[in-house]
Design a protein around this motif. Structure first.
Motif, PDB file in Angstrom:
ATOM      1  N   ILE A 134       0.827  -1.222   0.000  1.00 46.45           N
ATOM      2  CA  ILE A 134       0.000   0.000   0.000  1.00 46.45           C
ATOM      3  C   ILE A 134       0.859   1.270   0.000  1.00 46.45           C
ATOM      4  CG2 ILE A 134      -1.648   1.349   1.396  1.00 46.45           C
ATOM      5  CD1 ILE A 134      -3.143  -1.340   1.917  1.00 46.45           C
ATOM      6  N   PRO A 135       1.923   1.343   0.823  1.00 45.94           N
ATOM      7  CA  PRO A 135       2.717   2.577   0.791  1.00 45.94           C
ATOM      8  C   PRO A 135       3.337   2.855  -0.581  1.00 45.94           C
ATOM      9  CG  PRO A 135       3.281   1.258   2.711  1.00 45.94           C
ATOM     10  CD  PRO A 135       2.406   0.411   1.847  1.00 45.94           C
ATOM     11  N   LYS A 136       3.600   1.776  -1.351  1.00 48.66           N
ATOM     12  CA  LYS A 136       4.221   1.949  -2.684  1.00 48.66           C
ATOM     13  C   LYS A 136       3.173   2.128  -3.773  1.00 48.66           C
ATOM     14  CE  LYS A 136       8.445   0.335  -1.409  1.00 48.66           C
ATOM     15  NZ  LYS A 136       9.667   1.072  -1.522  1.00 48.66           N
ATOM     16  N   LYS A 137       1.915   1.903  -3.405  1.00 52.64           N
ATOM     17  CA  LYS A 137       0.804   2.004  -4.364  1.00 52.64           C
ATOM     18  C   LYS A 137       0.994   1.073  -5.561  1.00 52.64           C
ATOM     19  CE  LYS A 137      -1.291   6.392  -3.206  1.00 52.64           C
ATOM     20  NZ  LYS A 137      -2.200   5.670  -2.316  1.00 52.64           N
ATOM     21  N   ARG A 138       1.557  -0.113  -5.327  1.00 50.76           N
ATOM     22  CA  ARG A 138       1.663  -1.117  -6.387  1.00 50.76           C
ATOM     23  C   ARG A 138       1.846  -2.495  -5.746  1.00 50.76           C
ATOM     24  NH1 ARG A 138       5.339  -1.614 -10.287  1.00 50.76           N
ATOM     25  NH2 ARG A 138       6.241  -3.542  -9.567  1.00 50.76           N
ATOM     26  N   GLY A 139       1.460  -3.498  -6.517  1.00 54.91           N
ATOM     27  CA  GLY A 139       1.634  -4.866  -6.031  1.00 54.91           C
ATOM     28  C   GLY A 139       0.660  -5.793  -6.729  1.00 54.91           C
ATOM     29  N   TYR A 140       0.984  -7.084  -6.676  1.00 46.93           N
ATOM     30  CA  TYR A 140       0.120  -8.087  -7.308  1.00 46.93           C
ATOM     31  C   TYR A 140       0.027  -9.290  -6.368  1.00 46.93           C
ATOM     32  CZ  TYR A 140      -2.369  -9.691 -11.463  1.00 46.93           C
ATOM     33  OH  TYR A 140      -3.358 -10.072 -12.348  1.00 46.93           O
ATOM     34  N   ILE A 141      -1.192  -9.632  -6.019  1.00 47.95           N
ATOM     35  CA  ILE A 141      -1.430 -10.825  -5.198  1.00 47.95           C
ATOM     36  C   ILE A 141      -2.183 -11.837  -6.060  1.00 47.95           C
ATOM     37  CG2 ILE A 141      -2.665 -11.759  -3.201  1.00 47.95           C
ATOM     38  CD1 ILE A 141      -2.292  -9.002  -1.844  1.00 47.95           C
ATOM     39  N   LYS A 171     -12.131 -11.764  -4.169  1.00 47.28           N
ATOM     40  CA  LYS A 171     -13.144 -10.803  -4.634  1.00 47.28           C
ATOM     41  C   LYS A 171     -13.150  -9.571  -3.737  1.00 47.28           C
ATOM     42  CE  LYS A 171     -16.458 -14.096  -6.609  1.00 47.28           C
ATOM     43  NZ  LYS A 171     -17.755 -14.757  -6.413  1.00 47.28           N
ATOM     44  N   SER A 172     -13.150  -9.796  -2.442  1.00 49.14           N
ATOM     45  CA  SER A 172     -13.246  -8.665  -1.512  1.00 49.14           C
ATOM     46  C   SER A 172     -11.985  -7.806  -1.568  1.00 49.14           C
ATOM     47  CB  SER A 172     -13.480  -9.197  -0.091  1.00 49.14           C
ATOM     48  OG  SER A 172     -13.518  -8.126   0.810  1.00 49.14           O
ATOM     49  N   LEU A 173     -10.826  -8.448  -1.517  1.00 58.28           N
ATOM     50  CA  LEU A 173      -9.572  -7.672  -1.524  1.00 58.28           C
ATOM     51  C   LEU A 173      -9.383  -6.922  -2.836  1.00 58.28           C
ATOM     52  CD1 LEU A 173      -6.840  -9.858   0.188  1.00 58.28           C
ATOM     53  CD2 LEU A 173      -8.094  -7.899   1.105  1.00 58.28           C
ATOM     54  N   ALA A 174      -9.765  -7.564  -3.942  1.00 56.58           N
ATOM     55  CA  ALA A 174      -9.590  -6.905  -5.248  1.00 56.58           C
ATOM     56  C   ALA A 174     -10.350  -5.585  -5.256  1.00 56.58           C
ATOM     57  CB  ALA A 174     -10.078  -7.815  -6.370  1.00 56.58           C
ATOM     58  N   ALA A 175     -11.555  -5.600  -4.685  1.00 56.23           N
ATOM     59  CA  ALA A 175     -12.354  -4.366  -4.635  1.00 56.23           C
ATOM     60  C   ALA A 175     -11.737  -3.364  -3.653  1.00 56.23           C
ATOM     61  CB  ALA A 175     -13.782  -4.697  -4.217  1.00 56.23           C
ATOM     62  N   GLU A 176     -11.186  -3.893  -2.570  1.00 58.12           N
ATOM     63  CA  GLU A 176     -10.688  -3.025  -1.495  1.00 58.12           C
ATOM     64  C   GLU A 176      -9.414  -2.272  -1.865  1.00 58.12           C
ATOM     65  OE1 GLU A 176     -11.006  -5.032   2.253  1.00 58.12           O
ATOM     66  OE2 GLU A 176      -9.272  -3.967   3.066  1.00 58.12           O
ATOM     67  N   VAL A 177      -8.524  -2.915  -2.612  1.00 60.39           N
ATOM     68  CA  VAL A 177      -7.202  -2.294  -2.834  1.00 60.39           C
ATOM     69  C   VAL A 177      -6.962  -1.847  -4.278  1.00 60.39           C
ATOM     70  CG1 VAL A 177      -6.149  -3.482  -0.877  1.00 60.39           C
ATOM     71  CG2 VAL A 177      -6.040  -4.541  -3.141  1.00 60.39           C
ATOM     72  N   GLN A 178      -7.965  -2.011  -5.118  1.00 60.02           N
ATOM     73  CA  GLN A 178      -7.798  -1.620  -6.523  1.00 60.02           C
ATOM     74  C   GLN A 178      -7.361  -0.163  -6.658  1.00 60.02           C
ATOM     75  OE1 GLN A 178     -10.117  -3.101  -9.769  1.00 60.02           O
ATOM     76  NE2 GLN A 178     -11.195  -1.147  -9.983  1.00 60.02           N
ATOM     77  N   GLU A 179      -8.008   0.717  -5.890  1.00 57.44           N
ATOM     78  CA  GLU A 179      -7.698   2.145  -6.010  1.00 57.44           C
ATOM     79  C   GLU A 179      -6.298   2.461  -5.491  1.00 57.44           C
ATOM     80  OE1 GLU A 179      -9.474   4.198  -7.766  1.00 57.44           O
ATOM     81  OE2 GLU A 179     -10.793   2.494  -8.123  1.00 57.44           O
TER      82      GLU A 179
END
Ligand code: NAP
Length: 244
Positions: A134-141, A171-179
């Motif tokens: 999150i601090p880097k505003k990038r990542g892939y899980i 599903k939940s995380l994808a919606a939560e951290v997409q932005e």
């Protein structure tokens, strides 16, 4: 738009269940693309063997024996990564166990074991990874579920519940951290030629199964897409099975 190549030089990845089977193949592919790959599973010798294979191919990896059933060991794993890296770019939640049998006789202990490794550990790893991403505003899980993330087979209630849980988590995380610039996808494989399926389905001919590299290639495909693309889920089955 960038060409669809996978250049992971300078990136850091963590693969759980990296010691054999699908996790081993994914780890090798990530390292071949240039990532520094942290390898987690319980069996130190298997992790060492993967690390040596990666090293022989000119790649870079760090084996960290970890029992993902233990929240403390998950925290220690991420503590080690955090102490050595500026962040984490890729998390592959692949570790899994299968315990099968009729629901009527299934023990509560076995149910807890399956859920703890297949679902709760993935959640805890996502939580720890997100603190670095999150601090880097990038990542892939990328979560490795199963065909049992949407189907149900007899005598596999705990495993099926755990693999459905991974889809829900995705599903939940994808919606939560997409932005926040982080993508979360789930891969749902059918039968793959590994020790897990040899134990669970000795009746299946290994020759007709998916190979671990098929799942590794699917991971690399996801990582090859531009930042503009997001894939929610991929169902990949052995060609000898029924469609859908
Ligand atoms: P596998 O060969 O049995 O490998 C499982 C990996 O998970 C091993 O490295 C194992 O290492 C690790 N693991 C198990 N329990 C662990 C724990 N408590 N802590 C840390 N690591 C643990 O199985 P696989 O077929 O490659 O499975 C990989 C993933 O794909 C699993 O999530 C599985 O459910 C999923 N999947 C498999 C198939 C298939 O047909 N094979 C199909 C669909 C989905 P240690 O035992 O050394 O800890």
């Amino acid at each position: 738009m960038k060409p669809m190549t996978v250049d992971l030089r300078g990136q850091t990845a963590l693969v759980t269940g990296a010691g054999r089977g699908i996790g081993r193949a994914i780890s090798a592919s990530l390292a071949a693309a240039g990532a520094r790959v942290y390898l987690a599973a319980r069996t130190a010798e298997q992790l060492q063997s993967v690390a040596e294979q990666i090293s022989r191919s000119g790649g870079n990896s760090v084996p960290i024996p970890t029992d993902l059933a233990s929240e403390e060991q998950i925290q220690a794993l991420f503590g080690k990564i955090h102490s050595q890296e500026a962040g984490l770019d890729i998390l592959i939640n692949n570790a899994g166990v299968g315990i099968y049998g009729p629901a009527v006789d299934f023990t509560s202990t076995d149910f807890d074991t399956v859920m703890r490794v297949n679902a709760k550990a993935a959640f805890l790893c996502c939580q720890q990874a997100l603190k670095l991403m999150i601090p880097k505003k990038r990542g892939y899980i990328i979560n490795i579920s199963s065909v049992l993330g949407f189907k149900g087979y007899a005598n596999q209630a705990a495993y099926t519940a755990s693999k459905h849980a991974l889809v829900g988590l995705t599903k939940s995380l994808a919606a939560e951290v997409q932005e926040q610039g982080i993508r979360v996808s789930v891969i749902l494989p059918g039968g793959v030629n590994t020790r897990m399926i040899a134990d669970a389905r000795p009746d299946l001919d290994p020759e007709i199964l998916l190979q671990p590299e098929d799942i590794a290639h699917t991971v690399m495909f996801l990582l090859s897409l531009s930042d503009l693309a997001a894939v929610d889920q991929i169902y990949i089955r052995r060609r000898s099975s029924k469609p859908f």
